[in-house]
Design a protein around this motif. Sequence first.
Motif, mmCIF file in Angstrom:
data_model
loop_
_atom_site.group_PDB
_atom_site.id
_atom_site.type_symbol
_atom_site.label_atom_id
_atom_site.label_comp_id
_atom_site.label_asym_id
_atom_site.label_seq_id
_atom_site.Cartn_x
_atom_site.Cartn_y
_atom_site.Cartn_z
ATOM 1 N N LEU A 57 10.429 14.556 -3.467
ATOM 2 C CA LEU A 57 9.375 13.597 -3.133
ATOM 3 C C LEU A 57 8.150 13.882 -3.991
ATOM 4 N N LEU A 59 4.288 13.318 -4.314
ATOM 5 C CA LEU A 59 3.114 12.908 -3.536
ATOM 6 C C LEU A 59 2.102 12.294 -4.503
ATOM 7 N N SER A 65 4.746 3.812 -3.795
ATOM 8 C CA SER A 65 4.756 4.890 -2.805
ATOM 9 C C SER A 65 4.791 4.328 -1.392
ATOM 10 N N ILE A 68 3.885 8.474 4.074
ATOM 11 C CA ILE A 68 4.693 9.649 4.387
ATOM 12 C C ILE A 68 5.065 9.695 5.870
ATOM 13 N N VAL A 108 5.620 9.197 -2.264
ATOM 14 C CA VAL A 108 5.034 9.116 -0.926
ATOM 15 C C VAL A 108 3.527 9.310 -1.039
ATOM 16 N N ALA A 138 1.202 17.362 4.201
ATOM 17 C CA ALA A 138 2.469 16.686 3.896
ATOM 18 C C ALA A 138 3.653 17.432 4.502
ATOM 19 N N LEU A 142 6.290 15.964 7.252
ATOM 20 C CA LEU A 142 7.704 15.816 6.886
ATOM 21 C C LEU A 142 8.621 16.638 7.784
#
Length: 242
Positions: A57, A59, A65, A68, A108, A138, A142
């Motif tokens: 992924l 960022l 994008s 998230i 994301v 993040a 996740l």
Amino acid sequence: MATIYIFQHPNEECRPLRTSPILKQCLKEKCHIIKGKHFSLSRNPEIEEVVNSPNTLLLYPGPMSVDIQSSVLVSPEESYNLVLLDGTWPQAKAIYHQNKIFHNMKQVKLTAARISEYVIRTQPTDHSLSTLETAALAMSILENKPSIQQSLLKPLRAMCDFQLRHGAEIHQSRQNLVENGLYYKQLPLSYVIILRPKKGEYNKASIMNSSPSSQNMVSPGEPQTIWLNEMIFVDFHLLTAV
């Protein structure tokens, strides 16, 4: 479990009190910092597996994008790679556009507003986060583990507290300083502030232009005001040249 890959602009190494070394110390072999402006599989063969992995992924707030938090991007039991571009916003944007290896990665972005705790350095906007804070937030989203963010932020808080106790001052964001007429340094070219108007008023954009070649040169801290169509109704944004 995440493995972090930070593609870092060379200028970042000259900045004092950086947060990426803290992240590296916290995650050890799970964090890799790759320095440079240009990256490719021929130049950086060690990243081929990362680039081609479906569990990688990037960022980056590009047009492709996704939020998230919008869907399950990785399984909590699955290992994944989180790629960050480290530098100022223009530097990070240049790294992305100049290196095709990033273009096919799943992108994301963080959309939830957060106030940075990195108070000993001036951030561009009120909601700009340091590299460490970005990675911590993040990963916690996740993996659905808020404890990750809290654990990774402890050394940042300790560093800021130590600096403040030894003479450092709390920094307001550049956005905050400009909005309140307290920013007196030159601003980047095409630095535009769009302010939310009151009901019934026109929207006003104040342009701080530091380009010497500008026909409408204004001194730092002295905004040139233009009026926009009153139908434009947006919050504060910073628009930078592509």
